[in-house]
Scaffold this motif. Structure first.
Motif, PDB file in Angstrom:
ATOM      1  N   ARG A  95      -8.623  73.220 131.390  1.00  0.00           N
ATOM      2  CA  ARG A  95     -10.020  73.631 131.247  1.00  0.00           C
ATOM      3  C   ARG A  95     -10.952  72.423 131.248  1.00  0.00           C
ATOM      4  NH1 ARG A  95     -13.146  75.945 126.020  1.00  0.00           N
ATOM      5  NH2 ARG A  95     -15.063  76.531 127.080  1.00  0.00           N
ATOM      6  N   SER A  96     -10.515  71.336 130.588  1.00  0.00           N
ATOM      7  CA  SER A  96     -11.320  70.113 130.586  1.00  0.00           C
ATOM      8  C   SER A  96     -11.518  69.576 131.992  1.00  0.00           C
ATOM      9  CB  SER A  96     -10.634  69.041 129.725  1.00  0.00           C
ATOM     10  OG  SER A  96     -10.638  69.388 128.369  1.00  0.00           O
ATOM     11  N   SER A  97     -10.425  69.559 132.769  1.00  0.00           N
ATOM     12  CA  SER A  97     -10.505  69.048 134.130  1.00  0.00           C
ATOM     13  C   SER A  97     -11.431  69.914 134.983  1.00  0.00           C
ATOM     14  CB  SER A  97      -9.105  68.995 134.752  1.00  0.00           C
ATOM     15  OG  SER A  97      -9.138  68.449 136.044  1.00  0.00           O
ATOM     16  N   CYS A  98     -11.304  71.222 134.850  1.00  0.00           N
ATOM     17  CA  CYS A  98     -12.153  72.134 135.641  1.00  0.00           C
ATOM     18  C   CYS A  98     -13.623  71.978 135.280  1.00  0.00           C
ATOM     19  CB  CYS A  98     -11.704  73.581 135.438  1.00  0.00           C
ATOM     20  SG  CYS A  98     -10.071  73.954 136.133  1.00  0.00           S
ATOM     21  N   LEU A  99     -13.922  71.873 133.989  1.00  0.00           N
ATOM     22  CA  LEU A  99     -15.317  71.735 133.571  1.00  0.00           C
ATOM     23  C   LEU A  99     -15.880  70.388 134.013  1.00  0.00           C
ATOM     24  CD1 LEU A  99     -17.766  72.872 132.113  1.00  0.00           C
ATOM     25  CD2 LEU A  99     -16.829  71.980 129.961  1.00  0.00           C
ATOM     26  N   SER A 100     -15.074  69.333 133.940  1.00  0.00           N
ATOM     27  CA  SER A 100     -15.528  68.010 134.382  1.00  0.00           C
ATOM     28  C   SER A 100     -15.900  68.032 135.858  1.00  0.00           C
ATOM     29  CB  SER A 100     -14.431  66.965 134.135  1.00  0.00           C
ATOM     30  OG  SER A 100     -14.147  66.813 132.768  1.00  0.00           O
ATOM     31  N   VAL A 101     -15.050  68.649 136.680  1.00  0.00           N
ATOM     32  CA  VAL A 101     -15.315  68.706 138.122  1.00  0.00           C
ATOM     33  C   VAL A 101     -16.573  69.522 138.407  1.00  0.00           C
ATOM     34  CG1 VAL A 101     -14.472  69.643 140.306  1.00  0.00           C
ATOM     35  CG2 VAL A 101     -12.948  68.297 138.848  1.00  0.00           C
ATOM     36  N   LYS A 102     -16.695  70.699 137.788  1.00  0.00           N
ATOM     37  CA  LYS A 102     -17.875  71.533 138.033  1.00  0.00           C
ATOM     38  C   LYS A 102     -19.152  70.811 137.601  1.00  0.00           C
ATOM     39  CE  LYS A 102     -15.824  75.246 136.173  1.00  0.00           C
ATOM     40  NZ  LYS A 102     -15.600  76.638 135.710  1.00  0.00           N
ATOM     41  N   THR A 103     -19.061  70.071 136.499  1.00  0.00           N
ATOM     42  CA  THR A 103     -20.230  69.328 136.027  1.00  0.00           C
ATOM     43  C   THR A 103     -20.602  68.227 137.002  1.00  0.00           C
ATOM     44  OG1 THR A 103     -19.593  69.786 133.729  1.00  0.00           O
ATOM     45  CG2 THR A 103     -21.158  68.000 134.095  1.00  0.00           C
ATOM     46  N   TYR A 104     -19.612  67.495 137.491  1.00  0.00           N
ATOM     47  CA  TYR A 104     -19.886  66.424 138.447  1.00  0.00           C
ATOM     48  C   TYR A 104     -20.509  66.972 139.729  1.00  0.00           C
ATOM     49  CZ  TYR A 104     -19.269  62.678 141.804  1.00  0.00           C
ATOM     50  OH  TYR A 104     -19.497  61.735 142.770  1.00  0.00           O
ATOM     51  N   LEU A 105     -19.932  68.023 140.288  1.00  0.00           N
ATOM     52  CA  LEU A 105     -20.472  68.588 141.519  1.00  0.00           C
ATOM     53  C   LEU A 105     -21.874  69.148 141.291  1.00  0.00           C
ATOM     54  CD1 LEU A 105     -17.282  70.345 142.952  1.00  0.00           C
ATOM     55  CD2 LEU A 105     -18.232  68.116 143.565  1.00  0.00           C
ATOM     56  N   GLY A 106     -22.111  69.713 140.096  1.00  0.00           N
ATOM     57  CA  GLY A 106     -23.454  70.176 139.765  1.00  0.00           C
ATOM     58  C   GLY A 106     -24.449  69.036 139.690  1.00  0.00           C
TER      59      GLY A 106
END
Length: 284
Positions: free
Chosen positions: A43-54
């Motif tokens: 979940r941490s990895s997924c949220l980090s990626v979505k935040t970066y792309l955002g």
């Protein structure tokens, strides 16, 4: 300057000042269901990626896929999330996805305003933070017996009927222990793991101490990949209801980290991740 304007300025720091056309409009980001299957590190990895792309303003279509882990081309730690760019190209995990996004954006990349030395420093910090936080999350999910029995085990096999669920749980635990052994964390106890997280948090605080009081991000007033990564891990740890919340308790001792995450949450998600309307108080 308000947060929305800050994000607009951060996303326009490039010599050309225009968007890169190479990023596909139908980029798909795959992950398992968060409510029933995603584990803490995933979940941490997924949220980090979505935040970066955002932060980069790169459009994605989020896909919930029970088999996202098996669709993944691989990775060092979690194999998630999986980013599919067109019919063939796939990339997984935070650092490879960031590298791919930077290559496709060129002069429009989030860190295009940095010097080469600054980029190298950020990349080193990203690698260090990713290792420490992810290994700590894996340890607290699989080695801490209370967390494993009451949180991790049920999620590990949730996508499959018995006996496949039992076999999947056993395979997930074996892989987690293998990763911990590779990084020489297999003999760590909880106190040692929490100490490593504290040392990492101290390092991040040292990075923030170089800023002026009104600068909210790790490299001052402009966003970078480290901001997205730290937010992804800290926000996930704080908002995941584990039976043993010692990892979250360590982070609450760092009000500057909490304030940083509040700013990122307000900026990228409108405060929906942390659900906190008021900025945490930072004591001098």
């Amino acid at each position: 300057m308000n947060l929305e304007q800050n994000l607009t300025d951060a996303l326009s720091q490039s010599p050309e000042g225009k968007a890169e056309e190479a990023w596909p409009a139908d980029a798909h980001l795959h992950q398992p269901p968060e409510e029933t299957q995603l584990l803490l590190a995933e979940r941490s990895s997924c949220l980090s990626v979505k935040t970066y792309l955002g932060m980069c303003g790169l459009p994605i279509v989020e896909r919930i896929s029970n088999n996202a882990e098996f669709m993944s081309p691989g990775g060092r730690l979690t194999r998630l999330p999986l980013l599919r760019l067109g019919p063939v190209k796939t990339v997984a995990e935070f650092e490879p996805i960031v590298a791919q996004a930077e290559a496709m954006q060129g002069g429009q990349a989030l860190d295009s305003w940095m010097s080469e030395d600054q980029r190298d420093n950020v990349r080193s910090l990203v690698n260090y933070v990713e290792n420490v936080f992810t290994l700590a999350e894996i340890h607290m999910s699989f080695v801490d017996e209370v967390n494993y029995q009451r949180y991790t085990a049920t999620r590990s096999g949730a996508a499959y009927p018995w006996p496949l669920s039992f076999l999947r749980r056993r395979a997930k635990k074996k892989e987690a222990l293998r990763i911990l052994k590779v990084y020489q964390w297999e003999d760590q106890n909880n106190d040692q793991v929490l100490h490593e997280v504290g040392v990492c948090a101290d390092t991040l605080m040292g990075q923030m101490e170089q800023n002026e009081p009104e600068e909210h991000y790790f490299c001052g007033s402009r966003l970078c990949a480290l901001d997205a990564l730290v937010f992804g891990h800290v926000a996930t740890i704080l908002t995941t209801a584990l039976p043993n919340m010692e990892l979250a308790e360590v982070l609450t001792a760092y009000p500057c980290l909490l304030a940083h995450c509040w700013h990122i949450d307000q900026l990228v998600y409108g405060g929906k991740i942390l659900g906190c309307e008021k900025e945490p108080e930072v004591l001098e």
